[in-house]
Write an enzyme that holds these catalytic residues in place. Structure first.
Site, PDB file in Angstrom:
ATOM      1  N   SER A   1      -3.496  -3.460  -0.922  1.00 21.47           N
ATOM      2  CA  SER A   1      -2.396  -4.140  -0.126  1.00 21.47           C
ATOM      3  C   SER A   1      -2.584  -5.717   0.171  1.00 21.47           C
ATOM      4  O   SER A   1      -3.566  -5.897   1.127  1.00 21.47           O
ATOM      5  CB  SER A   1      -1.918  -3.455   1.010  1.00 21.47           C
ATOM      6  OG  SER A   1      -0.539  -4.095   1.774  1.00 21.47           O
ATOM      7  N   ALA A   2      -1.842  -6.494  -0.047  1.00 23.31           N
ATOM      8  CA  ALA A   2      -2.117  -8.033  -0.016  1.00 23.31           C
ATOM      9  C   ALA A   2      -2.254  -8.297   1.284  1.00 23.31           C
ATOM     10  O   ALA A   2      -3.482  -9.079   1.808  1.00 23.31           O
ATOM     11  CB  ALA A   2      -1.354  -8.916  -0.823  1.00 23.31           C
ATOM     12  N   HIS A   3      -1.641  -8.051   2.285  1.00 26.37           N
ATOM     13  CA  HIS A   3      -1.480  -8.535   3.538  1.00 26.37           C
ATOM     14  C   HIS A   3      -2.779  -8.166   4.311  1.00 26.37           C
ATOM     15  O   HIS A   3      -2.969  -8.628   5.555  1.00 26.37           O
ATOM     16  CB  HIS A   3      -0.133  -8.368   4.352  1.00 26.37           C
ATOM     17  CG  HIS A   3       0.202  -6.707   4.830  1.00 26.37           C
ATOM     18  ND1 HIS A   3      -0.073  -6.267   6.227  1.00 26.37           N
ATOM     19  CD2 HIS A   3       0.381  -5.719   4.291  1.00 26.37           C
ATOM     20  CE1 HIS A   3       0.215  -5.269   6.279  1.00 26.37           C
ATOM     21  NE2 HIS A   3       0.370  -4.622   5.225  1.00 26.37           N
TER      22      HIS A   3
ATOM     23  N   ASN B   1      -8.505   3.015   8.666  1.00 25.11           N
ATOM     24  CA  ASN B   1      -7.935   1.963   9.370  1.00 25.11           C
ATOM     25  C   ASN B   1      -8.023   2.117  10.919  1.00 25.11           C
ATOM     26  O   ASN B   1      -8.102   0.781  11.541  1.00 25.11           O
ATOM     27  CB  ASN B   1      -6.511   1.906   8.969  1.00 25.11           C
ATOM     28  CG  ASN B   1      -5.591   3.282   9.321  1.00 25.11           C
ATOM     29  OD1 ASN B   1      -5.967   4.208   8.785  1.00 25.11           O
ATOM     30  ND2 ASN B   1      -4.539   3.214  10.331  1.00 25.11           N
TER      31      ASN B   1
ATOM     32  N   GLY C   1       0.657  -1.187  -0.079  1.00 26.13           N
ATOM     33  CA  GLY C   1      -0.053  -0.156   0.041  1.00 26.13           C
ATOM     34  C   GLY C   1       0.762   1.332   0.160  1.00 26.13           C
ATOM     35  O   GLY C   1       0.563   2.242  -0.872  1.00 26.13           O
TER      36      GLY C   1
ATOM     37  N   THR D   1      12.660  -7.344 -10.787  1.00 27.25           N
ATOM     38  CA  THR D   1      11.984  -8.577 -11.108  1.00 27.25           C
ATOM     39  C   THR D   1      10.919  -8.879 -10.302  1.00 27.25           C
ATOM     40  O   THR D   1      10.780  -8.781  -8.965  1.00 27.25           O
ATOM     41  CB  THR D   1      13.387  -9.814 -10.873  1.00 27.25           C
ATOM     42  OG1 THR D   1      14.305  -9.448 -11.601  1.00 27.25           O
ATOM     43  CG2 THR D   1      12.587 -11.062 -10.944  1.00 27.25           C
TER      44      THR D   1
ATOM     45  N   CYS E   1       2.334   4.851  18.073  1.00 30.37           N
ATOM     46  CA  CYS E   1       3.444   4.803  18.921  1.00 30.37           C
ATOM     47  C   CYS E   1       4.630   5.310  18.248  1.00 30.37           C
ATOM     48  O   CYS E   1       5.215   5.023  17.398  1.00 30.37           O
ATOM     49  CB  CYS E   1       3.863   3.478  19.165  1.00 30.37           C
ATOM     50  SG  CYS E   1       4.626   3.374  20.739  1.00 30.37           S
TER      51      CYS E   1
HETATM   52  N1  PLP Z   1      -3.396   2.767   3.989  1.00 32.27           N
HETATM   53  C1  PLP Z   1      -4.063   2.236   4.987  1.00 32.27           C
HETATM   54  C2  PLP Z   1      -5.272   2.825   5.371  1.00 32.27           C
HETATM   55  C3  PLP Z   1      -3.447   1.221   5.959  1.00 32.27           C
HETATM   56  O1  PLP Z   1      -4.118   0.889   6.873  1.00 32.27           O
HETATM   57  C4  PLP Z   1      -2.022   0.975   5.632  1.00 32.27           C
HETATM   58  C5  PLP Z   1      -1.426  -0.158   6.506  1.00 32.27           C
HETATM   59  O2  PLP Z   1      -1.721  -0.025   7.710  1.00 32.27           O
HETATM   60  C6  PLP Z   1      -1.282   1.386   4.628  1.00 32.27           C
HETATM   61  C7  PLP Z   1      -1.944   2.304   3.665  1.00 32.27           C
HETATM   62  C8  PLP Z   1       0.041   0.832   4.127  1.00 32.27           C
HETATM   63  O3  PLP Z   1      -0.309  -0.168   3.497  1.00 32.27           O
HETATM   64  P1  PLP Z   1       1.273  -1.212   3.494  1.00 32.27           P
HETATM   65  O4  PLP Z   1       1.345  -1.893   4.865  1.00 32.27           O
HETATM   66  O5  PLP Z   1       0.845  -2.468   2.586  1.00 32.27           O
HETATM   67  O6  PLP Z   1       2.468  -0.578   3.002  1.00 32.27           O
END
Ligand code: PLP
Length: 374
Positions: A199-201, A151, A71, A237, A325
């Protein structure tokens, strides 16, 4: 002691199919997609399949997907690409640090640039009144960057309304859809945005891989140049295993979206209802507005989130605070402060974020644990 993981907005557990698909790439499919031999071409096919899977998740065409490292990188490409005349960046006060920092970095060495932070109301909804200057003149921006689902609070932005407001001043829109993907229907085409980051995770895929959606190719500038991968927009790559894992996760969360959203909403609502009844001085942030199904930010008045998190962790419950934090001290969240929540309450905010793996029994136990800390 069994642990209960309710910090899924930080990251999620990868699906078993994701891990298996990635292991298979590492074992047998480790060719370089740029190689012309069959092994390379297999890797190329695997990447292109994943591109179709990711595109389908967000209602895009495969050729509009650029794979990145996550992301943050996608956001950085979007922001950097927009850094051209007329140099006004719009975003909201409640954005993720990735957006704020990417914009600030471009602003600092340059002059005559404007960084306009649109305010949010008490429910975390972005206010668009400030697309005009003091004299009421319309401001045309380089970019409006907005988070689809916050988030920390889970608040869902009214993206179509923001796109309309931006369109009036011909400002392109980037949506940070990192938290939205897999937890609500996402259609970049229906939103009508120029750019979107995912973002995949955050949806049970691997870490270190994400994608940027770009409606049109023309306005994009590469941040990383090299061997011309991703059609010259992201050299290096390809992370084939990660990309394949992302594709598998995208397909899975798309397949069960409605059912998973209903389940997570039910569990989340029960968690909130029980905690606010059993523990005095608690309240849910933005309870009255649309939020993503898995996120609950609860204020424990007069309590320290830090202490509560340690108590929860000792009881095997992993949540997080609505605070950032930094250098050892917990600062109240800029998102909650922007919503007008006072500093003391913001310091007592805990974020519980559920996933497809969260069970009824886990929610029962969390309710008991939290009630016992009251
Ligand atoms: N944007 C939001 C709203 C997020 O919650 C996060 C990750 O916490 C990100 C961007 C960043 O994504 P990444 O961890 O894949 O860099």
């Amino acid at each position: 002691m069994d642990t209960i993981y309710l910090d899924n907005n930080a990251t999620t557990r990868p699906f078993d199919e994701v891990i298996e698909a990635m292991a298979a790439v590492h074992r047998n499919g480790y060719g370089n997609p740029s190689s012309v031999h069959r092994f390379g071409q297999q890797a190329r096919h695997a990447v292109e399949r994943a591109r179709r899977q990711v595109a389908a998740l967000i209602g895009a065409r495969p050729d509009q997907i650029i794979f990145t490292s996550g992301g943050t990188e996608s956001i950085n490409i979007a922001v950097a690409s927009a850094a051209r005349s007329p140099d006004i960046f719009f975003t909201s006060q409640a954005e993720h640090r990735a957006v704020l920092a990417a914009q600030e970095r471009l602003l600092s060495p340059r002059r005559h640039l404007m960084h306009i932070l649109l305010p949010v109301d008490a429910d975390g909804q972005v206010q668009t009144g400030d697309f005009c200057d003091d004299a009421g003149r319309e401001l045309r921006g380089s970019l409006l960057s907005i988070t689809a689902a916050n988030n920390e609070t889970g608040v869902i932005a009214d993206v179509p309304a923001l796109v309309r407001a931006a369109a009036a001043s011909r400002t392109p829109v980037h949506v940070d859809a990192v938290q939205a993907c897999g937890k609500m229907p996402v259609s970049v085409a229906a939103w009508g945005v120029e750019l979107a980051s995912i973002s995949a995770h955050k949806f049970h895929g691997p870490k270190g891989v994400g994608a940027l959606y770009a409606r049109d190719r023309e306005p994009l500038d590469a941040l990383i140049v090299g061997g011309g991968q991703e059609r010259g927009l992201r050299g290096g790559t390809e992370n084939v295993a990660g990309i394949v894992g992302m594709g598998v996760a995208a397909e899975r969360v798309r397949a069960d979206l409605d059912e998973a959203v209903a389940r997570m909403t039910r569990l989340r609502d029960r968690l909130e209802a029980e905690i606010t009844v059993r523990v005095s001085g608690t309240r849910v942030v933005a309870a009255g507005v649309p939020r993503i199904c898995n996120t609950s930010c609860i204020i424990f008045e007069g309590r320290s989130a830090e202490t509560l998190l340690i108590q929860l962790s000792e009881a095997g419950v992993y949540a997080s605070s609505g605070s950032a934090c930094s250098s050892g001290s917990i600062e109240p969240s800029h998102v909650l402060l922007a919503m007008g929540i006072d500093e003391r309450d913001a310091r007592g905010a805990i974020r519980f974020s559920l996933s497809r793996f969260t069970t009824d029994a886990e929610i029962d136990r969390v309710i008991k644990v939290v009630a016992s800390m009251a």
